[in-house]
Design an enzyme around this catalytic site. Sequence first.
Site, mmCIF file in Angstrom:
data_model
loop_
_atom_site.group_PDB
_atom_site.id
_atom_site.type_symbol
_atom_site.label_atom_id
_atom_site.label_comp_id
_atom_site.label_asym_id
_atom_site.label_seq_id
_atom_site.Cartn_x
_atom_site.Cartn_y
_atom_site.Cartn_z
ATOM 1 N N ARG A 1 -5.993 3.662 1.753
ATOM 2 C CA ARG A 1 -4.724 3.252 2.367
ATOM 3 C C ARG A 1 -3.886 2.461 1.365
ATOM 4 O O ARG A 1 -2.666 2.651 1.273
ATOM 5 C CB ARG A 1 -4.973 2.422 3.622
ATOM 6 C CG ARG A 1 -5.565 3.226 4.778
ATOM 7 C CD ARG A 1 -5.740 2.378 6.018
ATOM 8 N NE ARG A 1 -4.465 2.023 6.616
ATOM 9 C CZ ARG A 1 -4.301 1.102 7.561
ATOM 10 N NH1 ARG A 1 -5.352 0.411 7.995
ATOM 11 N NH2 ARG A 1 -3.105 0.841 8.048
ATOM 12 N N CYS B 1 -2.890 -7.042 5.624
ATOM 13 C CA CYS B 1 -3.632 -5.806 5.895
ATOM 14 C C CYS B 1 -2.657 -4.851 6.558
ATOM 15 O O CYS B 1 -1.506 -4.749 6.122
ATOM 16 C CB CYS B 1 -4.851 -6.083 6.769
ATOM 17 S SG CYS B 1 -4.459 -6.891 8.342
#
Length: 279
Positions: free
Chosen positions: A178, A234
Amino acid sequence: MKYVVTNEWLANRLNDEQVRIIDCRYYMGDASRGLKEYIRGHIPGALYFDLEIDLSAPAGEHGGRHPLPNMDEFIEKLSTAGIDKQTIVVAYDSQASSMASRFWWMLRYLGHEQVYVLDGGYENWVEESYPVTTDVPLFPRKTFVANIQPQIVATVEDVREAMKNKTALLIDSREPKRYLGIEEPIDRVAGHIPSAKNYFWREGLTEDGHWKKSIEQEQRFADIPKDQAVIVYCGSGVTACPNVLALTEAGYTNVRLYVGSWSDWISYPENPIAAGKNE
């Protein structure tokens, strides 16, 4: 470790009126599962706090997928749970301490120091044959008095400043694919904030979900000076929290959470996006 407690430690305090246990189990993609599991069995004395309902506000145009809840409402829930400044609070989950760490960080944000995460989570508690119950406890109301710690929060403006002028090191806590922009299963845009370094949050724990020791956390972040200002993010401000806890255990004292995280960053069209290894 300073903010992580063992099963034995907690088991010896199950009857301590000054200890409050919080079950934070929550499953992305199955919002009701955590509560259902709590109802089927939990640590004696534990109360349930839901990520979406209790630990987050509804998502809006900005603020990310899990913005902080209305703090007056959250403080009222803590008071109803019988938590005040003398209460020792222990949080656990079944998600490698990610949800419990979010709760830990939120209480730290409110100025509560006596808050901990249970090492190994609910599965390990059960595996080691500690008691479980289906009883839902009630506790006398107490008055939780907040002492907000704004210095542990980073705004999108703080992150922009860190990116441009290196006022803080940006840590991306998501898994490498990611971060690199190879895949993005949740948010609408892939990549990372320019200049951010990738420290996958799960690497702060062992394969079986136990927290690594403080010396091991220091080794994880060995290339970051201890006096470095750090901003952690995050996808939505949840799994960054285990990295905040790990950095704290490693001795870092200037650590902020970008609560909105990647899902907030990409809500501003003018914010730049990087992919692949950092330039």
